[in-house]
Design a protein around this motif. Structure first.
Motif, PDB file in Angstrom:
ATOM      1  N   ALA A   1       0.769  -1.268   0.062  1.00  3.09           N
ATOM      2  CA  ALA A   1       0.023  -0.063  -0.135  1.00  3.09           C
ATOM      3  C   ALA A   1       1.271   1.321   0.018  1.00  3.09           C
ATOM      4  CB  ALA A   1      -1.003  -0.021   1.229  1.00  3.09           C
ATOM      5  N   GLY A   2       0.813   2.150  -1.101  1.00  5.99           N
ATOM      6  CA  GLY A   2       1.366   3.378  -0.866  1.00  5.99           C
ATOM      7  C   GLY A   2       0.643   4.223   0.356  1.00  5.99           C
ATOM      8  N   ALA A   3       1.752   4.879   1.369  1.00  9.82           N
ATOM      9  CA  ALA A   3       1.128   5.543   2.327  1.00  9.82           C
ATOM     10  C   ALA A   3       1.478   6.966   2.290  1.00  9.82           C
ATOM     11  CB  ALA A   3       1.835   4.820   3.620  1.00  9.82           C
ATOM     12  N   PRO A   4       0.931   7.693   2.894  1.00  9.07           N
ATOM     13  CA  PRO A   4       1.443   9.061   3.114  1.00  9.07           C
ATOM     14  C   PRO A   4       2.770   9.387   3.171  1.00  9.07           C
ATOM     15  CG  PRO A   4      -0.563   8.823   4.297  1.00  9.07           C
ATOM     16  CD  PRO A   4      -0.164   7.419   4.078  1.00  9.07           C
ATOM     17  N   PRO A   5       3.290  10.555   2.890  1.00  5.26           N
ATOM     18  CA  PRO A   5       4.882  10.748   3.060  1.00  5.26           C
ATOM     19  C   PRO A   5       5.086  10.697   4.450  1.00  5.26           C
ATOM     20  CG  PRO A   5       3.753  12.762   2.350  1.00  5.26           C
ATOM     21  CD  PRO A   5       2.502  11.613   2.130  1.00  5.26           C
ATOM     22  N   LEU A   6       6.493  10.155   4.542  1.00  9.92           N
ATOM     23  CA  LEU A   6       6.911   9.913   6.016  1.00  9.92           C
ATOM     24  C   LEU A   6       6.948  11.010   7.016  1.00  9.92           C
ATOM     25  CD1 LEU A   6       7.994   7.296   7.489  1.00  9.92           C
ATOM     26  CD2 LEU A   6      10.260   7.944   6.920  1.00  9.92           C
ATOM     27  N   TYR A   7       7.181  12.255   6.490  1.00 14.88           N
ATOM     28  CA  TYR A   7       7.353  13.341   7.213  1.00 14.88           C
ATOM     29  C   TYR A   7       6.147  13.981   7.838  1.00 14.88           C
ATOM     30  CZ  TYR A   7       5.515  16.281   3.249  1.00 14.88           C
ATOM     31  OH  TYR A   7       4.601  16.909   2.292  1.00 14.88           O
ATOM     32  N   ALA A   8       4.890  13.558   6.963  1.00 17.88           N
ATOM     33  CA  ALA A   8       3.434  13.726   7.324  1.00 17.88           C
ATOM     34  C   ALA A   8       3.065  12.897   8.337  1.00 17.88           C
ATOM     35  CB  ALA A   8       2.544  13.847   6.049  1.00 17.88           C
ATOM     36  N   THR A   9       3.360  11.596   8.169  1.00 18.87           N
ATOM     37  CA  THR A   9       3.231  10.684   9.053  1.00 18.87           C
ATOM     38  C   THR A   9       3.625  10.940  10.548  1.00 18.87           C
ATOM     39  OG1 THR A   9       2.920   8.922   7.215  1.00 18.87           O
ATOM     40  CG2 THR A   9       3.235   8.073   9.684  1.00 18.87           C
ATOM     41  N   GLU A  10       5.014  11.078  10.515  1.00 19.01           N
ATOM     42  CA  GLU A  10       5.781  11.541  11.575  1.00 19.01           C
ATOM     43  C   GLU A  10       5.128  12.616  12.343  1.00 19.01           C
ATOM     44  OE1 GLU A  10       9.774  11.375  10.681  1.00 19.01           O
ATOM     45  OE2 GLU A  10       9.903   8.995  10.692  1.00 19.01           O
ATOM     46  N   GLY A  11       4.780  13.788  11.394  1.00 18.36           N
ATOM     47  CA  GLY A  11       4.219  14.845  12.021  1.00 18.36           C
ATOM     48  C   GLY A  11       2.749  15.086  12.208  1.00 18.36           C
ATOM     49  N   ARG A  12       2.064  13.939  12.122  1.00 21.55           N
ATOM     50  CA  ARG A  12       0.517  13.552  12.337  1.00 21.55           C
ATOM     51  C   ARG A  12      -0.235  14.756  11.622  1.00 21.55           C
ATOM     52  NH1 ARG A  12      -0.547  10.450  16.707  1.00 21.55           N
ATOM     53  NH2 ARG A  12      -2.638  11.582  16.974  1.00 21.55           N
ATOM     54  N   TYR A  13      -0.098  14.693  10.357  1.00 22.23           N
ATOM     55  CA  TYR A  13      -0.861  15.737   9.367  1.00 22.23           C
ATOM     56  C   TYR A  13      -2.341  15.178   9.632  1.00 22.23           C
ATOM     57  CZ  TYR A  13       3.313  18.368   7.540  1.00 22.23           C
ATOM     58  OH  TYR A  13       4.243  19.015   7.514  1.00 22.23           O
ATOM     59  N   ASP A  14      -3.173  16.034   9.510  1.00 20.57           N
ATOM     60  CA  ASP A  14      -4.534  15.647   9.149  1.00 20.57           C
ATOM     61  C   ASP A  14      -4.790  15.498   7.474  1.00 20.57           C
ATOM     62  OD1 ASP A  14      -5.147  15.612  11.825  1.00 20.57           O
ATOM     63  OD2 ASP A  14      -6.246  17.610  11.767  1.00 20.57           O
ATOM     64  N   LEU A  15      -4.887  14.500   7.081  1.00 19.57           N
ATOM     65  CA  LEU A  15      -4.956  14.159   5.415  1.00 19.57           C
ATOM     66  C   LEU A  15      -5.897  13.406   5.205  1.00 19.57           C
ATOM     67  CD1 LEU A  15      -0.956  12.917   5.313  1.00 19.57           C
ATOM     68  CD2 LEU A  15      -2.204  15.111   4.770  1.00 19.57           C
ATOM     69  N   HIS A  16      -6.349  13.421   3.758  1.00 19.74           N
ATOM     70  CA  HIS A  16      -7.391  12.821   3.168  1.00 19.74           C
ATOM     71  C   HIS A  16      -6.981  11.317   3.332  1.00 19.74           C
ATOM     72  CE1 HIS A  16      -4.313  12.935   0.059  1.00 19.74           C
ATOM     73  NE2 HIS A  16      -4.985  11.782  -0.657  1.00 19.74           N
TER      74      HIS A  16
END
Length: 559
Positions: free
Chosen positions: A98-113
């Protein structure tokens, strides 16, 4: 060597024998799809939705030994989860990527689609992890180790594994091992003392037995035991039977074949041969209500020797640290060659004589198809009417029989046909599917046609869910489905298709259609019209038994 993470992942898949990755594009996996386009030896096959993709990968893995699924984060992973769970239940090795959200966004706990918009990126991995033997989100620090670990786990455990690839890391380079991936290294070699002890004990018990028998289930296929078990039976004259979840793994037309064991619902003589055996060799059978005669199976525990993938159970004592393929090789070498009880020659099927004007019936239909199959065909049977109808037919040697005997998710088989035929284009594929099941995944016919595959698709049109009718609601509207113009669908999905549509309501029309199909190399879509209340005899017994089990004495059937 330094290599990008995406290229390393694809290289490992190719070295494991995968030539197609099946799935659905999404923004978090498009980077990986670009790398597939540039990679020599693997191509991407897109399906109409992620559930169908998972079913297709399951079928691919059953014919190739391993399959690869591609989805995107959240919406894609969860859409595929039913198919992943089915592969887990049926012991099918699958690499889910599975393609996942970018690592920086995951570690930064971004709110994403595609998320809960709460910064939590553990929930999807945890959800899929409930149904996989391994589930990991890779990083540049762990990618080489975790990719190899996941692949080895899938091949060793015969289960799906799940890898999330953050979208911003697949083009980063890592230091990776130069040695190619070795699928054989997934199984450790046997501990010599445990192997010798197990072999000696098995042979001691076998040589003392007067009524030995062999009972196979689906794990005999998944772990590659089939050819060696067939050779053992033939060398030692051991009679063998199958659970219906292990159909056609061993030769059904061999004189040593007893039939299908199904507890109290077994064919005559089969129950006695299995339950009264003084040496019963099994392959870790899993007895559910559908393959045990409603839990009436009584295997002789005190006489059972069970072969798992990495252990042998002998009369309740486990011998671990054993590669059972190695054990089978030693058994084949040392087992006594003997005729055993003289088996009855396999019965020749009675000549088929069509009553040309007679309407099609379940009782006559399935024996006719039993004569249609050839050696090395791949026969795919949808849960319900098709699987139960074909269950009583003895298939030619070398036929691969694909069905979902344990998970039983309807609609599985049309995408599974796609995957299996992608994996084994050289074999003739024949699918049997009911109209209700077909409507769940019908759009994947378009992918089959786009890929220039030429299967034989037999659609049983009984205007609804016949298996459900026999459980409850024989004439209830909830068991009805719309009556599509099924024969028109190949040209709807691909106007220039070479697939030919046929329709049969009588035995004469069926004979004409089968004659035309056998004389052609083109794909065929054969629609069979049957009475909605007609069902194979096995289904007529299974339905009321299921209702009693499901609803109890105060259920709607007993109002």
């Amino acid at each position: 060597m330094r290599i990008t993470i995406g290229e390393f992942l694809l290289t490992r898949l190719a070295q494991a024998g995968i030539t197609e990755v099946i799935g659905v594009p999404g923004d978090f996996n498009l980077n990986l799809l670009e790398q597939i386009d540039e990679f020599d030896g693997i191509r991407f096959v897109g399906t109409c939705n992620e559930l169908n993709a998972a079913y297709a990968v399951d079928g691919y893995a059953r014919s190739r030994g391993l399959g690869a699924l591609m989805t995107t984060y959240g919406v894609g992973e969860l859409s595929a989860l039913n198919g992943i769970a089915g592969a887990a239940a049926e012991h099918v090795p699958m690499i889910s990527i599975a393609g996942a959200p970018p690592l920086y966004a995951t570690e930064g706990r971004y709110d994403l689609h595609h998320t809960m918009a709460d910064g939590d990126f553990t929930n999807m991995l945890a959800s899929v992890g409930q149904f996989t033997a391994a589930a990991v989100r890779i990083t540049p620090a762990n990618a080489a180790e975790e990719i190899d670990r996941a692949l080895h786990t899938a091949l060793r455990e015969k289960r799906p594994v799940h890898i999330q690839v953050p979208s911003d890391i697949s083009h980063l380079t890592i230091e990776a091992p130069e040695a190619p991936f070795d699928p054989a290294a997934s199984i450790a070699s046997s501990d010599p003392e445990r192997l010798e002890s197990a072999v000696s004990r098995v042979l001691e018990l076998f040589e003392a037995a007067e009524r030995p028998a062999l009972l196979v289930d689906l794990d005999a296929d998944r772990h590659g035991f089939a050819a060696k078990l067939q050779a053992f039976a033939e060398k030692t004259g051991t009679r063998y039977a199958q659970l219906n979840s292990g159909k056609a793994i061993l030769d059904e037309r061999h004189p040593l074949f007893l039939g299908t064991y199904n507890g109290a619902a077994s064919a005559p003589g089969v129950r006695e041969a299995i339950e009264e055996a003084d040496f019963l060799l099994t392959t870790t059978p899993r007895l559910i209500e559908g393959n045990s005669g409603g839990f009436s199976a009584k295997l002789p525990r005190e006489a059972t020797v069970d072969f798992g993938d990495q252990h042998v159970g002998i009369h309740g004592v486990d011998y671990i640290g054993i590669d059972v393929l190695e054990l089978l090789d030693v058994l084949l070498e040392r087992a006594p060659e003997r005729a055993g009880a003289a088996p009855e020659p396999a019965a020749e099927p009675e000549p088929w004589r069509a009553d040309r004007d007679a309407p099609l019936t379940q009782a006559r239909l399935w024996p006719r198809f039993g004569r249609f199959f050839r050696e090395e065909d791949v026969v795919i049977a949808e849960a319900g009417t098709s699987n139960i109808g074909l269950g009583t037919q003895t298939l030619p040697a070398g036929v691969k029989y694909i069905n979902s005997a344990i998970w039983g998710s309807i609609g599985y088989t049309l995408p599974a046909l796609l995957g299996s035929q992608l994996a084994a284009r050289e074999r003739r594929h024949i699918l049997f599917i009911g109209d209700g099941s077909f409507q769940l995944t019908a759009q994947e016919l378009s992918t089959i046609l786009r890929e220039d595959l030429a299967p034989i698709i037999v659609l049983v049109n009984n205007r609804g869910y016949t298996i459900e009718r026999w459980i409850l609601g024989m004439r209830s509207e909830y068991n009805d489905v719309a009556d599509w113009d099924y024969g028109a669908l190949p040209k709807v999905f691909r106007p220039d298709t070479s697939m030919v549509s046929y329709s049969a309501r009588t035995e004469g029309e069926l004979e004409e259609a089968l004659a035309a199909i056998e004389s052609s190399s083109e794909g065929a879509f054969l629609e069979l019209h049957l009475d909605p209340e007609d069902a194979p005899a096995g289904l007529q017994g299974f339905g009321p038994m299921t209702a009693d089990f499901d609803y109890g004495p105060r259920g709607p059937r007993n109002a």
